[in-house]
Write a protein that holds these residues in place. Structure first.
Motif, PDB file in Angstrom:
ATOM      1  N   ILE A   4      33.049  34.585  31.528  1.00  0.00           N
ATOM      2  CA  ILE A   4      34.079  34.112  32.468  1.00  0.00           C
ATOM      3  C   ILE A   4      33.428  34.007  33.840  1.00  0.00           C
ATOM      4  O   ILE A   4      32.882  34.979  34.347  1.00  0.00           O
ATOM      5  CB  ILE A   4      35.271  35.096  32.514  1.00  0.00           C
ATOM      6  CG1 ILE A   4      35.913  35.209  31.127  1.00  0.00           C
ATOM      7  CG2 ILE A   4      36.289  34.651  33.546  1.00  0.00           C
ATOM      8  CD1 ILE A   4      36.993  36.236  31.047  1.00  0.00           C
ATOM      9  N   PRO A   5      33.505  32.837  34.447  1.00  0.00           N
ATOM     10  CA  PRO A   5      32.907  32.692  35.766  1.00  0.00           C
ATOM     11  C   PRO A   5      33.719  33.436  36.827  1.00  0.00           C
ATOM     12  O   PRO A   5      34.899  33.713  36.650  1.00  0.00           O
ATOM     13  CB  PRO A   5      32.930  31.191  36.019  1.00  0.00           C
ATOM     14  CG  PRO A   5      33.963  30.639  35.115  1.00  0.00           C
ATOM     15  CD  PRO A   5      34.082  31.593  33.963  1.00  0.00           C
ATOM     16  N   ALA A   6      33.148  33.721  37.920  1.00  0.00           N
ATOM     17  CA  ALA A   6      33.822  34.420  39.008  1.00  0.00           C
ATOM     18  C   ALA A   6      34.841  33.489  39.655  1.00  0.00           C
ATOM     19  O   ALA A   6      34.641  32.279  39.733  1.00  0.00           O
ATOM     20  CB  ALA A   6      32.785  34.864  40.034  1.00  0.00           C
TER      21      ALA A   6
END
Length: 108
Positions: A4-6
């Motif tokens: 999951i990207p920031a």
């Protein structure tokens, strides 16, 4: 390693701001719909009251017309009873006229 990207805080603030704008627009839309519905309801109530008043007035007018018709019929019956002696009176007048014509003829 998470996949999951920031989350970008600026993008999150933009989403919050847009959500606030959408909520304000939805509130304004609901107020407009509410005002429109109130106006239509008031118009409908006015139409129904006018219809009710018209029906009541029509009922009263019909009642008065029926009463007037019965009164007219009663007066016509009274007139008919009062006019019953007229044919006999007309016959007597014709007889008198004939008698006068015969007397007139004798006097000439």
């Amino acid at each position: 390693g998470s996949s999951i990207p920031a989350i970008d805080p600026g993008a999150l603030q933009d989403v919050v701001a847009l959500a606030g704008q959408v909520a304000a627009q939805v509130d304004e839309l609901l107020r407009n719909v509410h005002c429109g519905l109130q106006a239509l309801t008031a118009l409908s109530v006015g139409c129904i009251q006018t219809y009710r008043d018209g029906v009541e007035s029509l009922g009263e007018a019909a009642d008065l017309s029926i009463r007037a018709m019965y009164a007219l019929v009663a007066r016509c019956e009274e007139l008919d009873r009062a006019m019953q002696p007229v044919p006999a009176l007309a016959k007597r007048i014709r007889d008198m006229k004939g008698t006068l014509e015969r007397l007139e003829g004798l006097c000439k």
